[in-house]
Design a protein around this motif. Structure first.
Motif, short mmCIF file in Angstrom:
data_model
loop_
_atom_site.label_atom_id
_atom_site.label_comp_id
_atom_site.label_asym_id
_atom_site.label_seq_id
_atom_site.Cartn_x
_atom_site.Cartn_y
_atom_site.Cartn_z
N LEU A 1 -4.25 22.80 3.62
CA LEU A 1 -5.26 21.58 3.81
C LEU A 1 -6.73 22.17 3.77
O LEU A 1 -7.46 21.68 2.95
CB LEU A 1 -5.39 21.16 5.61
N PHE A 2 -6.63 23.36 3.96
CA PHE A 2 -7.95 24.22 3.59
C PHE A 2 -8.45 24.34 2.17
O PHE A 2 -9.43 24.11 1.66
CB PHE A 2 -7.85 25.55 4.32
N TYR A 3 -7.26 24.47 1.38
CA TYR A 3 -7.27 24.67 0.00
C TYR A 3 -7.82 23.44 -0.40
O TYR A 3 -8.62 23.13 -1.67
CB TYR A 3 -5.99 24.89 -0.46
N ALA A 4 -7.08 22.06 -0.18
CA ALA A 4 -6.93 20.69 -0.63
C ALA A 4 -8.52 20.14 -0.40
O ALA A 4 -9.37 19.61 -1.16
CB ALA A 4 -6.25 19.80 0.08
N LEU A 5 -9.17 20.73 0.70
CA LEU A 5 -10.70 20.45 1.19
C LEU A 5 -11.55 21.29 0.43
O LEU A 5 -12.75 20.58 0.07
CB LEU A 5 -10.70 20.45 2.62
N ALA A 6 -11.50 22.53 0.20
CA ALA A 6 -12.04 23.33 -0.41
C ALA A 6 -12.18 23.14 -1.71
O ALA A 6 -13.43 23.61 -2.85
CB ALA A 6 -11.86 25.02 -0.01
N ALA A 7 -10.96 22.89 -2.55
CA ALA A 7 -11.16 22.77 -4.06
C ALA A 7 -12.16 22.23 -4.48
O ALA A 7 -12.22 20.87 -4.19
CB ALA A 7 -9.54 22.82 -4.55
N THR A 8 -12.64 22.53 -5.90
CA THR A 8 -13.53 21.51 -6.42
C THR A 8 -12.94 20.38 -7.19
O THR A 8 -11.97 20.47 -8.01
CB THR A 8 -14.21 22.28 -7.68
#
Length: 354
Positions: free
Chosen positions: A49-56
């Protein structure tokens, strides 16, 4: 008697029971480690979830291109066909114009110019330090030109861009198409102008040649009349001699016209300022030449392509797919949790066995 009857061998039925016990124990082992499984699943899901939210977020937009209608390219034929009449020039068709556009759309020259003038300036100083080959690969992934189905719709082309800035993505597609249009129009204009110069030069040579021939013929006629006048004056023949009937007067007998007539003819020829009216077909050739010289292409209202679907500013990114990433995180976390639970259970059993 019954003691002599062999007793059939009975199969061992303990294996299924053992399997059932093993499955039950396996489930028990996993259940005992349910907290560990939940923790690992939660951690992995949280990371996903963190990656999904942080990814450009990356946005994609595209434009669809098809050939122009016939009326849209009439500016290339109006006036041109009149100026180029009798030269063998044919009307340009929509497919010919679109073919030139396609060539420019797919040209390396256009792509390299866009790379140098638009893509590189958009990068940071640090990004521009990467190798040119690496930057070109990235650029080719960002901006693409693709042909439609080669069998069903070979004239359909798609120009697309994928960027983290949706407005810039749409602008790049529009810019790229506009550059291809400009290049195609310039190529057609250069072709027409080159064709125009060729025909102007050919007609100029022809008219100059006709004038030169007419001038020489007039000079020859003047010399012929001067000789005839000399003869007429020498023999005192002032007026036309009567030769009886309408005998043909060849060059040797021109003096028989009489000195008076010869002087008048000489005076007219010597005062003549232009031979053009006396050259058969010269006026038509000269008019054609003037039309060619005066012709000026106006491609203001000409379209070399139809933008069937324009590039719009996208509202939703195509990646990352947050739902898919979270779903994968849950599945992967669950699998890792079960695997960890089984390992922990096996270690615990080994310790108990000792």
């Amino acid at each position: 008697m019954s003691s002599n009857i062999p007793v059939p061998h009975m199969p061992n039925n303990t294996a299924p029971d053992a399997d059932e016990i093993d499955l039950f124990e396996l489930f028990q082992s996993i259940w005992q480690e349910k907290i560990l499984i939940v923790i690992i699943t939660a951690v992995v899901t949280g990371l996903a979830l963190f990656y999904a939210l942080a990814a450009t977020p990356i946005y994609q937009t595209q434009a669809t291109l098809v050939p122009p209608p016939a009326y849209a390219i009439q500016g290339y034929n109006e006036g041109r066909m009149e100026a180029f009449r009798n030269t063998g020039v044919k009307e340009l068709t929509a497919n010919e114009v679109y073919s030139i556009f396609k060539t420019n759309l797919n040209s390396s020259q256009l792509r390299n110019a866009f790379f140098e003038e638009v893509y590189l300036p958009s990068l940071s100083a640090e990004q521009q330090k990467n190798s040119r080959e690496s930057l070109l690969k990235t650029f080719n992934r960002i901006l693409s030109v693709k042909q439609g189905d080669a069998k069903t719709n070979p004239n359909l082309y798609l120009v697309s861009a994928e960027l983290d800035n949706p407005t810039e993505a749409a602008d790049w597609v529009k810019q790229y198409i506009a550059r291809a249009i400009t290049a195609a129009k310039l190529e057609i204009e250069n072709n027409i102008e080159a064709e125009q110069r060729v025909h102007i030069d050919a007609l100029t040579v022809k008219t100059n040649s006709l004038l030169a021939i007419a001038k020489r013929e007039r000079e020859d006629q003047v010399n012929l009349l001067k000789e005839a006048l000399y003869i007429a004056e020498s023999i005192g023949l002032e007026n036309k001699a009567s030769l009886g009937g309408n005998r043909y007067i060849d060059n040797d007998l021109i003096y028989t016209r009489g000195a008076k007539t010869l002087r008048a003819q000489l005076d007219v020829l010597q005062k003549r300022t232009s031979d053009e009216p006396f050259i058969a077909g010269f006026r038509e050739l000269n008019t054609q030449l003037e039309l060619l010289r005066a012709y000026k292409l106006d491609d203001t209202n000409v379209s070399v392509v139809t933008i069937d679907e324009a590039a719009e500013v996208p509202a939703t990114p195509i990646k990352p797919n947050k739902k898919l990433i979270v779903a994968i995180g849950i599945v992967l976390g669950g699998m890792l949790g079960v695997f960890a639970a089984l390992i922990r259970s096996a270690i615990r059993k080994r310790k108990n066995a000792l």
